[in-house]
Scaffold this motif. Structure first.
Motif, mmCIF file in Angstrom:
data_model
loop_
_atom_site.group_PDB
_atom_site.id
_atom_site.type_symbol
_atom_site.label_atom_id
_atom_site.label_comp_id
_atom_site.label_asym_id
_atom_site.label_seq_id
_atom_site.Cartn_x
_atom_site.Cartn_y
_atom_site.Cartn_z
ATOM 1 N N UNK A 97 -8.009 10.766 -4.348
ATOM 2 C CA UNK A 97 -7.231 10.824 -5.464
ATOM 3 C C UNK A 97 -5.746 10.703 -5.097
ATOM 4 N N UNK A 131 0.585 2.963 -3.595
ATOM 5 C CA UNK A 131 1.937 2.217 -3.860
ATOM 6 C C UNK A 131 2.844 3.043 -3.245
ATOM 7 N N UNK A 182 -5.064 7.031 -3.698
ATOM 8 C CA UNK A 182 -5.010 6.155 -4.764
ATOM 9 C C UNK A 182 -3.563 6.315 -5.762
ATOM 10 N N UNK A 183 -3.293 7.598 -5.847
ATOM 11 C CA UNK A 183 -2.242 7.970 -6.801
ATOM 12 C C UNK A 183 -0.866 7.922 -6.052
ATOM 13 N N UNK A 184 -0.765 8.242 -4.788
ATOM 14 C CA UNK A 184 0.533 8.327 -4.125
ATOM 15 C C UNK A 184 0.586 7.502 -2.978
#
Lengths: 423, 714
Positions: A223, A231, A226-228
């Motif tokens: 997670x 990008x 993918x989340x931090x």
């Protein structure tokens, strides 16, 4: 009948199937395989070159030996060891010597066979072994610290994975890898706190709790990625520097390579191993920890705070595992990949069992697994005719052999994994 | 040491012809099994002209010394009485292979060639006593005063209760344990309190404690039933003690006959070491004593009833439904529904909901942090974050069960979870933690695929079963190895199964990339399996394949195996309490190997069901499993290790996984890994259900914690 067999055989009868005989049979089969394989597939002219130092560095120091005759010699030696053990069923101590020397021959044979018509740099192999053994060693220490106070920890893999992800995330966003290291250590500690809460407070089965930690870690780290991390607005902060680079130590031939060309986590592991050993076996805290691991009720009776000992040990162990996690993302690869710890946490457990729950023995086990890893890479680079998957399997097979008691009896702390309720 | 004779104690051995007896704490005339064992020994020895001797144990710590004294005294056969001595015998017998042992009420583990164990079906004797009590009671209240909570006593107590209820459904059974066999006063006071509460029949099952209870109750005018031997001769001094006319009968264990026979066999050189002898109604090892002074109370009808119960119990038409450890074995649906803990179900549901809720919080916080970082005002941030949670979970719902296609997808998704979950659950039932399901899955898929593509030209009804059998066998072998290692060397299955996972994955990786690679394919995969080795599609539009049926069949079969067969029963007993299983003479090692092999077999079938069932596969790829093995652990825990719970649990899992794809599409910022977090939380909340109970203020259940596994090397 000598004293040692009596010790091992409470019945007083001399058993026919002994550990020595099993070992002998194993070596005999191995010897036959080596001989048959050598005679059927090797070319008589092949030479193995074993380098001592980085090969390109002048002057290249090399041992050049004929491949086939040396392999045949090794095969015969193994055969002799096997036959001796099989026929004589020697005492425990002799068996250990035979086991050790046989293992040495096997390793030597594997290297010589791999280096047929090529060069293998032995010094580089040692260096890679130590480097690759580092996360295993740190994980092993985490395991020992937990299990010596009777908390089974199969969640080391998850703690390392979380630490690798969190550590990298923090170092990325703060652009400071040392803050990243701190975050890695702390996140390992947080996961360990969860494990401690579940096992000590809620009396959850230790293995279930560890499994839960591992699954959670896959989710959390994935997670985070993918989340931090995907990008990512900043550039990667880079890797830990080499500690002795630029000092004269770095350039010492052979010794410099083996001892001084590492990054910080390697030294952290090498310092922590004797430190944990010292604390466990030479300090009051260590004595209390071991007492809690062997007989918590008795420890409680003499006024030791069982819960405190367990919490502190497990959480510190998580921090050590966090260092291991930092090895992956901050010291070696420079970014975070899903599942990048690649089961080193479980191999660390194997190293722990290998070392009979002793940090020093465990470190030896970790080095062995690191060596198998290093050999695996070398073989892949050299395109040796052995499938790399099989070399990759070696640590696992070795572990199973070790756990089965062939390498010697292992005894976990007596209360390992048992819940403790205050009365 | 060299001169030790290994002649297993035959009487020809000049030096070892004496027979010795060590009592449990107590005397040889104490009117309990000590006395019975002694009498059996005396009868046999006198008749055969054997020298015999005995030691009365005063304190439990003396057990070992007493045994060693008898060995010193050149005894060739030593009889030990009681549970307490058993552990000592286990050790001493190993060190003295030239001396034979007979243990009463204890089974040594592992079996030793110089130890014979005598155990009894106390539950049957208790059942008969209970039936008698149920017939003669007028107040419909009866009482049991029991000794220490050890298996023989538990079986007496529960057998009594079952027997009483069997003949008289209206009866109420009061019972209490006293944690000592030597406290007649306490027994007496409990018995009197039962009488005060209206009990008119008291059963005393617990050495001198029980004897005290029935004497007290008899003097107070209640009917009483003795235990172990005919207490008319002992406790009631052949009718001379006050209240002896109130003794109706005794539930007896013929320790004397068992010991006598064992001594005779030994003297004749027919000593049956390494085995157990179970005294039951069938061989007269247990039964009811005569009615003595209460002869007239027991009417002809009652006798006929007892006779009928005896015969039905003896022939197995009637079961006491009490296990070797004294545990209840509930069999009828009604029984099980009645004891079903409905709070348990609430905990499961709440665990899943809480995990989903935390998942929502994670989404919300991630999104909010992101937007705040971008400098949006709070009001907008909250609105957007809420919207994301809604669209993410909406996507999850729709992708999981929102349409026929989604539903079918979830069903297909869940079949390997069913198999993996059953595999883990079966292991749990035996107290084993099979983390190796993943590896067994790979091996099953590998074997099935090889049979599937290498053989051609067979009809589907031969080829498909052949491939399935190959896969099942592959998984079973892969599972049996750690089972056997545990049984033989004691190596913990968790570490071995983890190691074997890697070995399996790497083996498959090697095979699929090298010898088995389909050279025409760009991807690393095996050739496609033959048409005749594929599971036919049931609903071709939705890709529902017939392996789904296999999963349902497996659920039923595992349920039947576990709860209706002897092997299944043994596995569950080993899982519940290995030492009790040992006591009952169950081979713990065999159960370990069997459970692991079957668990591996189920896992293997889970693997082949992916490869042979899914049209998207039909060939084995290097990394074909998406962690089915680990999901299996979660499924088994969610199902509380019960095969019938596996389907709903697996379906939930399959639906979550299946819906995760659409969730990611709908809510771009959300990683599919959220499902892993939810999964980990579910396991955590189920394992530590105290958290859920505390959160939702649910009443805690009793002390009956579900034990899934044990530590290393035990």
């Amino acid at each position: 009948m000598n004293a040692e067999t009596i010790h091992n055989n409470p019945t007083g009868r001399k058993r026919f199937v002994t550990r020595a005989r099993g070992l002998g049979l194993f070596y005999l089969i191995l010897a036959i395989i080596v001989l048959v394989w050598t005679l059927s597939s090797g070319s008589p002219q092949a030479l193995s070159r074993l380098g001592l130092g980085i090969i390109l560095q002048p002057p290249p120091v090399r041992l050049t030996i004929p491949t086939q005759p040396s392999l045949i010699a090794i095969g015969l030696l193994l055969g002799v060891i096997g036959l001796y053990a099989l026929l004589r069923s020697p005492s425990e101590r002799t068996t250990n010597v035979l086991l050790g020397s046989g293992a040495l021959f096997v390793v030597l044979g594997a290297i010589i066979a791999a280096a047929a018509d090529k060069s293998i740099d032995l010094v580089g192999l040692v260096k890679d072994s130590v480097r690759l053994a580092t996360p295993i060693m740190l994980g092993m220490l985490a395991g020992v610290m937990c299990e010596r106070c009777a908390v089974i920890n199969i969640g080391i893999e998850g703690m390392m994975l979380t630490a690798a992800a969190v550590g990298y995330m923090v170092s990325l966003y703060t652009q400071n890898m040392w803050l990243g290291l701190l975050a890695a250590v702390l996140s390992g500690g947080v996961m360990a706190t969860l494990h401690a809460l579940l096992t000590i407070q809620f009396l959850v089965d230790h293995i279930i709790s560890g499994t839960c930690i591992n699954i959670l870690a896959v989710g959390i780290s994935g997670y985070i990625r993918a989340a931090f991390l995907l990008k990512n607005p900043f550039g990667a902060p880079g890797l830990f520097p080499y500690v002795f680079q630029g000092t004269p130590l770095w350039d010492i031939p052979i010794i410099g390579t083996i001892l001084f060309q590492y990054q910080p986590m390697v030294y952290a592991a090498l310092v922590l191993v004797p430190l944990v050993w010292f604390v466990l076996f030479r300090t009051p805290w260590g004595l209390r920890t071991r007492a809690v691991g062997e007989h918590p009720r008795a420890a409680d009776t003499v006024g030791i705070n069982v819960f405190k000992i367990r919490y502190v040990n497990v959480i510190l162990a998580g921090c050590v595992a966090g260092l291991g996690g930092a090895w992956f993302s901050l010291e070696t690869v420079g970014h975070f990949d899903d599942l990048m710890t690649n089961n080193r946490g479980f191999i660390a457990l194997a190293a722990m069992i290998f070392g009979n729950w002793n940090p020093l023995g465990g470190a030896a086990g970790a080095l062995l697994f690191g060596f198998a890893d290093a050999l695996n890479f070398k073989f892949q680079i050299l395109e040796v005719n052995v499938p790399y998957q099989f070399i990759g399997m070696l640590p696992f097979i070795l572990t199973m052999v070790a756990v089965a008691g062939v390498i010697g009896r292992t005894t976990p702390p007596a209360a390992d994994g048992q819940p403790y309720r205050k009365q | 040491m060299q001169n030790l004779s290994h002649n297993t104690g035959s009487p020809e051995d000049e030096r070892r012809v004496r027979v010795g007896l060590v009592t449990d704490v107590g005397h040889i005339d104490d009117g309990t099994f000590n006395q019975y064992a002694y009498e059996g020994l005396r009868r046999a020895a006198t008749e055969l002209g054997l020298e015999y001797t005995y030691i009365e144990t005063v304190r439990p710590e003396d057990h070992e010394v007493n045994l060693l004294i008898l060995i010193e005294e050149q005894c060739g056969l030593i009889i030990t009485v009681g549970n307490g001595l058993g552990k000592v015998v286990e050790r001493v017998a190993k060190e003295h292979p030239d001396v034979d042992f007979v243990t009463v009420d204890f089974v040594v583990q592992p079996p030793l060639s110089n130890v014979l164990s005598l155990v009894f079906a106390e539950d049957q004797a208790g059942f008969l006593a209970g039936a008698l009590a149920g017939c003669i009671t007028r107040s419909n209240i009866v009482g049991v005063v029991a000794g220490e909570t050890v298996p023989p006593v538990l079986r007496f107590r529960k057998g009594f209760a079952r027997g009483a209820r069997y003949v008289n459904p209206k009866v109420r059974v009061l019972s209490e344990h006293v944690e000592s066999f030597n406290d007649p006063d306490k027994g007496r006071s409990i018995a009197l309190s039962f009488v005060e509460r209206g009990a008119d029949v008291i059963f005393g099952a617990g050495g001198r404690t029980g004897s005290g209870a029935i004497r007290g109750a008899a003097e107070a005018g209640a009917w009483v039933i003795g235990v172990d031997q005919d207490e008319w001769f002992t406790t009631f001094e052949r009718g001379r003690a006050p209240g002896s006319d109130r003794l109706v009968s005794s539930a007896i264990k013929r320790v004397d006959i068992a010991v006598e026979n064992a001594v005779r066999d030994w003297a004749a050189g027919r000593f049956k070491g390494k085995s157990n002898w179970l005294g039951s109604l069938r061989n007269g090892g247990v039964g009811l004593a005569p009615f003595h002074a209460a002869e007239n109370v027991v009417s002809q009808e009652i006798r006929a009833r007892l006779n009928e119960v005896t015969i039905r119990l003896r022939d197995g038409a009637l079961q006491t439904r009490i296990g070797p450890a004294g545990e209840d074995q509930l069999e009828t649906l009604w029984d099980r529904l009645r004891v079903w803990d409905w709070g348990e179900l609430a905990v499961l549901v709440l665990a899943v909901c809480t995990a989903l809720l935390i998942g929502a919080v994670v989404i919300w916080v991630t999104r909010a942090a992101d937007l705040r970082g971008a400098g949006l005002p709070w009001s907008q941030v909250i609105q957007e974050a809420n919207a994301l949670v809604v669209s993410a979970y909406g996507g999850l719902y729709e992708g999981a069960i929102g349409s026929p296609r989604a539903l079918a997808g979830s069903l297909i998704y869940c079949t390997p979870y069913v198999m993996a979950g059953l595999a883990v659950a079966l292991g749990f039932q035996c107290g084993l933690f099979n983390i190796g399901v993943e590896g067994q899955l790979y091996m099953g898929a590998l074997c099935a695929t090889v049979v599937g593509f290498s053989i051609t030209g067979l009809p589907i009804y031969v080829h498909l079963p052949l491939a399935v059998a190959a896969g099942a066998l592959g998984g079973a072998v892969w599972g049996a190895i750690p089972g056997a290692l545990k049984a033989i060397t004691g190596a913990h299955e968790v570490i071995n199964t983890i190691m074997m996972n890697y070995i399996a994955v790497k083996t498959v990786d090697y095979l699929v990339k090298n010898p088995l690679k389909d050279v025409t394919a760009t991807l690393d995969r095996t050739p496609f399996v033959a048409e005749s080795a594929r599971f036919p599609l049931l609903v071709p539009q939705l890709n529902i394949h017939s392996a789904v049926l296999l999963a349902f069949a497996a659920i039923g079969l595992v349920w039947y195996f576990l709860f209706k067969t002897t092997w299944g029963f043994e596995i569950r007993t080993v899982g519940a309490n290995p030492s009790a299983a040992r006591y009952a003479g169950i081979s713990v090692k065999r159960s370990f190997v069997l459970a692991m092999a079957l668990s591996g077999m189920l896992a293997g079938m889970g693997g082949l069901d992916v490869v042979l069932g899914r049209p998207s596969e039909y060939a084995l790829k290097a990394a074909f499993s998406t962690g089915f093995g680990f999901d299996g652990i979660a499924v088994a825990m969610l199902a509380k290790s019960h095969p019938l719970g596996v389907f709903p649990a697996a379906f939930l899992w399959g639906a979550l996984r299946n819906g995760a794809g659409l969730m990611q599409v709908r809510a771009q910022a959300i990683s599919i890994d959220l499902v892993n977090i939810i999964q980990g939380l579910v396991i955590m909340f189920i394992a530590a259900d105290q958290i859920i109970r505390w959160l939702y203020r649910l009443r805690a259940r009793g002390e009956k914690a579900v034990v899934f596994t044990r530590g290393w090397g035990r």
